[in-house]
Write a protein that holds these residues in place. Structure first.
Motif, PDB file in Angstrom:
ATOM      1  N   GLN A  36       0.800  -1.223   0.000  1.00 27.06           N
ATOM      2  CA  GLN A  36       0.000   0.000   0.000  1.00 27.06           C
ATOM      3  C   GLN A  36       0.833   1.273   0.000  1.00 27.06           C
ATOM      4  OE1 GLN A  36      -1.811   0.570   4.326  1.00 27.06           O
ATOM      5  NE2 GLN A  36      -1.916  -1.587   3.721  1.00 27.06           N
ATOM      6  N   GLU A  37       2.057   1.224   0.478  1.00 28.30           N
ATOM      7  CA  GLU A  37       2.928   2.410   0.465  1.00 28.30           C
ATOM      8  C   GLU A  37       3.719   2.532  -0.831  1.00 28.30           C
ATOM      9  OE1 GLU A  37       3.094   4.769   2.646  1.00 28.30           O
ATOM     10  OE2 GLU A  37       2.352   3.984   4.544  1.00 28.30           O
ATOM     11  N   ASN A  38       3.720   1.484  -1.652  1.00 29.94           N
ATOM     12  CA  ASN A  38       4.543   1.464  -2.866  1.00 29.94           C
ATOM     13  C   ASN A  38       3.736   1.880  -4.078  1.00 29.94           C
ATOM     14  OD1 ASN A  38       5.624  -1.140  -1.092  1.00 29.94           O
ATOM     15  ND2 ASN A  38       7.261   0.096  -1.979  1.00 29.94           N
ATOM     16  N   ILE A  39       3.527   3.189  -4.235  1.00 33.67           N
ATOM     17  CA  ILE A  39       2.825   3.743  -5.399  1.00 33.67           C
ATOM     18  C   ILE A  39       3.783   4.710  -6.090  1.00 33.67           C
ATOM     19  CG2 ILE A  39       0.765   4.936  -6.235  1.00 33.67           C
ATOM     20  CD1 ILE A  39      -0.099   2.571  -4.631  1.00 33.67           C
ATOM     21  N   TYR A  40       3.981   4.528  -7.411  1.00 35.17           N
ATOM     22  CA  TYR A  40       5.003   5.300  -8.122  1.00 35.17           C
ATOM     23  C   TYR A  40       4.447   6.220  -9.208  1.00 35.17           C
ATOM     24  CZ  TYR A  40       7.548   1.475  -5.933  1.00 35.17           C
ATOM     25  OH  TYR A  40       8.018   0.553  -5.030  1.00 35.17           O
ATOM     26  N   VAL A  41       3.128   6.310  -9.322  1.00 34.74           N
ATOM     27  CA  VAL A  41       2.536   7.147 -10.376  1.00 34.74           C
ATOM     28  C   VAL A  41       1.655   8.217  -9.733  1.00 34.74           C
ATOM     29  CG1 VAL A  41       2.647   5.467 -12.256  1.00 34.74           C
ATOM     30  CG2 VAL A  41       0.709   5.404 -10.683  1.00 34.74           C
ATOM     31  N   GLU A  42       1.638   9.391 -10.351  1.00 31.04           N
ATOM     32  CA  GLU A  42       0.910  10.535  -9.790  1.00 31.04           C
ATOM     33  C   GLU A  42      -0.600  10.362  -9.863  1.00 31.04           C
ATOM     34  OE1 GLU A  42       2.137  13.244  -8.272  1.00 31.04           O
ATOM     35  OE2 GLU A  42       4.200  12.512  -8.482  1.00 31.04           O
ATOM     36  N   GLY A  62       6.497  -1.989   1.537  1.00 31.70           N
ATOM     37  CA  GLY A  62       6.486  -0.539   1.718  1.00 31.70           C
ATOM     38  C   GLY A  62       7.874   0.055   1.570  1.00 31.70           C
ATOM     39  N   TYR A  63       8.157   1.094   2.353  1.00 32.96           N
ATOM     40  CA  TYR A  63       9.481   1.720   2.382  1.00 32.96           C
ATOM     41  C   TYR A  63      10.303   1.170   3.540  1.00 32.96           C
ATOM     42  CZ  TYR A  63       7.020   4.321   5.980  1.00 32.96           C
ATOM     43  OH  TYR A  63       6.270   4.634   7.090  1.00 32.96           O
ATOM     44  N   TYR A  64       9.693   0.323   4.360  1.00 31.70           N
ATOM     45  CA  TYR A  64      10.346  -0.177   5.575  1.00 31.70           C
ATOM     46  C   TYR A  64      11.166  -1.440   5.299  1.00 31.70           C
ATOM     47  CZ  TYR A  64       5.226  -0.363   5.388  1.00 31.70           C
ATOM     48  OH  TYR A  64       3.930  -0.355   4.956  1.00 31.70           O
ATOM     49  N   GLY A  65      10.596  -2.409   4.558  1.00 35.46           N
ATOM     50  CA  GLY A  65      11.358  -3.576   4.104  1.00 35.46           C
ATOM     51  C   GLY A  65      11.937  -4.428   5.218  1.00 35.46           C
ATOM     52  N   GLU A  66      11.194  -4.552   6.325  1.00 38.58           N
ATOM     53  CA  GLU A  66      11.704  -5.293   7.494  1.00 38.58           C
ATOM     54  C   GLU A  66      11.289  -6.770   7.429  1.00 38.58           C
ATOM     55  OE1 GLU A  66      13.765  -4.264   9.694  1.00 38.58           O
ATOM     56  OE2 GLU A  66      13.485  -2.145  10.190  1.00 38.58           O
ATOM     57  N   GLY A  93      13.060   9.290   0.270  1.00 38.76           N
ATOM     58  CA  GLY A  93      14.271   8.911  -0.454  1.00 38.76           C
ATOM     59  C   GLY A  93      14.181   7.492  -0.994  1.00 38.76           C
ATOM     60  N   ILE A  94      13.677   6.576  -0.170  1.00 34.85           N
ATOM     61  CA  ILE A  94      13.538   5.180  -0.588  1.00 34.85           C
ATOM     62  C   ILE A  94      12.504   5.058  -1.697  1.00 34.85           C
ATOM     63  CG2 ILE A  94      12.709   2.901   0.164  1.00 34.85           C
ATOM     64  CD1 ILE A  94      13.994   3.602   2.948  1.00 34.85           C
ATOM     65  N   LEU A  95      11.324   5.663  -1.504  1.00 37.02           N
ATOM     66  CA  LEU A  95      10.241   5.509  -2.484  1.00 37.02           C
ATOM     67  C   LEU A  95      10.560   6.174  -3.821  1.00 37.02           C
ATOM     68  CD1 LEU A  95       7.121   5.972  -0.158  1.00 37.02           C
ATOM     69  CD2 LEU A  95       7.954   3.848  -1.185  1.00 37.02           C
ATOM     70  N   SER A  96      11.198   7.356  -3.791  1.00 37.17           N
ATOM     71  CA  SER A  96      11.536   8.013  -5.057  1.00 37.17           C
ATOM     72  C   SER A  96      12.626   7.244  -5.795  1.00 37.17           C
ATOM     73  CB  SER A  96      11.965   9.466  -4.820  1.00 37.17           C
ATOM     74  OG  SER A  96      13.102   9.525  -3.977  1.00 37.17           O
ATOM     75  N   SER A  97      13.551   6.645  -5.041  1.00 36.95           N
ATOM     76  CA  SER A  97      14.588   5.824  -5.666  1.00 36.95           C
ATOM     77  C   SER A  97      13.974   4.572  -6.292  1.00 36.95           C
ATOM     78  CB  SER A  97      15.656   5.434  -4.639  1.00 36.95           C
ATOM     79  OG  SER A  97      16.599   4.558  -5.212  1.00 36.95           O
ATOM     80  N   LEU A  98      13.029   3.935  -5.594  1.00 41.96           N
ATOM     81  CA  LEU A  98      12.359   2.756  -6.159  1.00 41.96           C
ATOM     82  C   LEU A  98      11.644   3.118  -7.455  1.00 41.96           C
ATOM     83  CD1 LEU A  98      10.870   1.101  -2.930  1.00 41.96           C
ATOM     84  CD2 LEU A  98      12.615   0.115  -4.434  1.00 41.96           C
ATOM     85  N   ALA A  99      11.012   4.280  -7.500  1.00 44.99           N
ATOM     86  CA  ALA A  99      10.317   4.718  -8.718  1.00 44.99           C
ATOM     87  C   ALA A  99      11.304   4.886  -9.875  1.00 44.99           C
ATOM     88  CB  ALA A  99       9.572   6.022  -8.455  1.00 44.99           C
ATOM     89  N   GLU A 123      20.374   1.634  -6.303  1.00 48.28           N
ATOM     90  CA  GLU A 123      20.294   2.427  -7.534  1.00 48.28           C
ATOM     91  C   GLU A 123      21.628   2.492  -8.278  1.00 48.28           C
ATOM     92  OE1 GLU A 123      18.074   6.560  -8.901  1.00 48.28           O
ATOM     93  OE2 GLU A 123      18.185   6.029  -6.781  1.00 48.28           O
ATOM     94  N   ASP A 124      22.731   2.528  -7.533  1.00 47.06           N
ATOM     95  CA  ASP A 124      24.027   2.620  -8.211  1.00 47.06           C
ATOM     96  C   ASP A 124      24.413   1.318  -8.928  1.00 47.06           C
ATOM     97  OD1 ASP A 124      24.544   1.094  -5.953  1.00 47.06           O
ATOM     98  OD2 ASP A 124      26.266   2.268  -5.278  1.00 47.06           O
TER      99      ASP A 124
END
Length: 486
Positions: free
Chosen positions: A266-272, A304-308, A370-376, A463-464
């Protein structure tokens, strides 16, 4: 004294449901990858790559993602409460993490994080999760509806145990699907009733297809008990539009189906132009209450962005079941005593992160965004790379953590796969692994329209590393297509 007695346990004598169960995410390709990894350790330089890149599973921290600082501060203080009495703690930990740890420990009998809890989970933590759901949806959630679980998977198994009594009980599942569903249906002896997502429309969920499959199953004497919807999609990455969700809710109500909503991304949405709406929120906004239809929502701290993932935390929210049935669900939960306390605490933090004005808020929101924008960005880079390859098409990842490109393979490659007694996409994935060290999961493990071939690839490598992965993928694919050119 010799004995000719055979082993009391053989593959032929074990539960056949276990033999039927498959879980491709950790299947043959991954087992081979682990062997190669061991060979690299014992004999460096033995393969044309120096590391294995596990793009097979949504396991963010294994690929370098850092945990959220606030969450880990609270966990550390809860696990070692004597730190709260030390002066230096106030210089090492944020004030809101200290306050939250005190609040959580106050809700735990004896402040003992190593003790069993209530079988549904610690009441104070369920209160916090219910408050988080209420804030998210705008409709009141009840702590008594929350069952804390070791990740989302035990909740899914619990629901399958509840709903399936024989192979005449069916569960409608999307194809492609996350193999947890097919595996748990097989283990509990039910029938998977597939409905195919429409790849040409971005993995759309067409209700006409669901209705067709429901009617077909019923004509064969199968009692369809529930509809599984994964939103955002795994492995397909689509995000459902609210109108589509309303149709699904209406359909489940009219057909008497339990709606099993896998909402772990539910936290992983990459489109406006898309946003997450829980199915319970949609149902309540349509005016449907507890008495109208049963809905089970699954959430996990692994995504999500937590990834635990390793902390094994999650919950299911159960609404629309009568008191007698809820009593039976509680009984099943109590057989397992309780979920682990660290995971319970983390689930409460995920649903109640720092708020504006808290000391940790700015650092927390920076880490999250930072995590979510990088995933996108990673999703877009890999999508573009796949679409640049000969014979490969890939839909946009609107959400979740995966891409599921389709492969149009030369006939010679398909024949070579048959000769090796493998599905064509499994053959491709095996060759990709041996040439590059990149681990993906063949589409056969998720289900796909017959005659099509896919693989699932996570967007999780840091990302790198993405440019090097793309370079390796392109070189391999060009070589593979040249080798098997018709």
């Amino acid at each position: 004294m010799s004995s000719t007695a055979t082993s009391p346990v053989t593959v032929e004598s074990i539960n056949p449901k276990i033999l039927k169960c498959q879980y491709a995410v950790r299947g043959e390709v991954v087992i081979h990858a682990q062997r190669l990894q061991q060979e690299l350790l014992t004999n460096p330089g033995s393969h044309p790559f120096d590391e294995i890149l596990y793009c097979n599973i949504g396991n963010p921290q294994s690929l370098g993602q850092k945990p959220i600082t606030f969450f880990r501060e609270v966990l550390a203080l809860c696990d070692h409460p004597s730190l709260l009495d030390k002066d230096e703690t106030h210089t090492l930990f944020s004030s809101d993490a200290i306050a939250r740890a005190r609040q959580i420990l106050g809700a735990i009998p004896g402040r003992a994080t190593g003790a069993y809890s209530h079988s549904q989970g610690i009441k104070g933590l369920r209160d916090a999760i219910a408050a988080g759901i209420t804030a998210r949806d705008g409709f009141t959630a009840n702590a008594d509806d929350i069952f804390l679980t070791d990740g989302a998977s035990p909740g899914v198994h619990m629901m399958m145990q509840l709903l399936i009594s024989s192979e005449k009980d069916g569960i409608l599942c999307p194809i492609p699907q996350y193999p947890l569903y097919s595996a748990s249906i097989a283990l509990h002896g039910g029938s998977l009733v597939p409905y195919y997502l429409e790849e040409a429309t971005g993995w759309g969920l067409e209700l006409s297809e669901v209705k067709k499959q429901l009617e077909d199953a019923r004509s064969k004497g199968i009692t369809v008990r529930a509809l599984v919807v994964i939103n955002p999609g795994n492995p397909t990455g689509q995000v459902l539009a609210e109108d589509n969700q309303r149709e699904i809710v209406e359909f489940c109500k009219n057909e008497g189906l339990v709606l099993l909503a896998d909402e772990v991304y539910q936290e992983n949405i990459y489109v406006e132009d898309k946003k997450f709406n829980s199915f319970k929120k949609v149902a309540r906004s349509m005016g449907y209450g507890e008495e109208d239809l049963p809905i089970v929502s699954f959430q996990s701290v692994s995504k999500g962005y937590y990834g635990e993932c390793g902390k094994r935390g999650g919950y299911m929210e159960i609404t629309g079941f009568n008191a007698a049935v809820r009593e039976q669900i509680y009984k099943v939960a109590s057989v397992n005593l309780c979920s682990n306390i660290t995971g319970q605490i983390l689930a409460s933090l995920v649903m109640n992160p720092p708020k504006p004005g808290d000391e940790s808020y700015e650092s927390y929101i920076k880490e999250k965004n930072g995590i979510l924008s990088s995933l996108a960005r990673r999703a877009k880079a890999l999508e573009d790379a796949f679409n640049s390859l000969e014979g490969v098409t890939c839909n946009k990842a609107e959400g979740a953590m995966y891409l599921f490109p389709q492969l149009s393979l030369p006939q010679k490659a398909i024949e070579a796969a048959k000769a090796a007694n493998k599905a064509a996409d499994a053959f491709y994935a095996g060759r990709l692994l041996e040439a590059t060290g990149i681990v993906v999961v063949p589409g056969t493990g998720f289900g796909q329209v017959p005659g099509t071939w896919h693989f699932r690839c996570t967007i999780l490598p840091q990302e790198d590393k993405i440019p090097a992965i793309i370079s390796r993928l392109k070189a391999f694919h060009e070589s593979f297509m040249k080798e098997f050119h018709d």
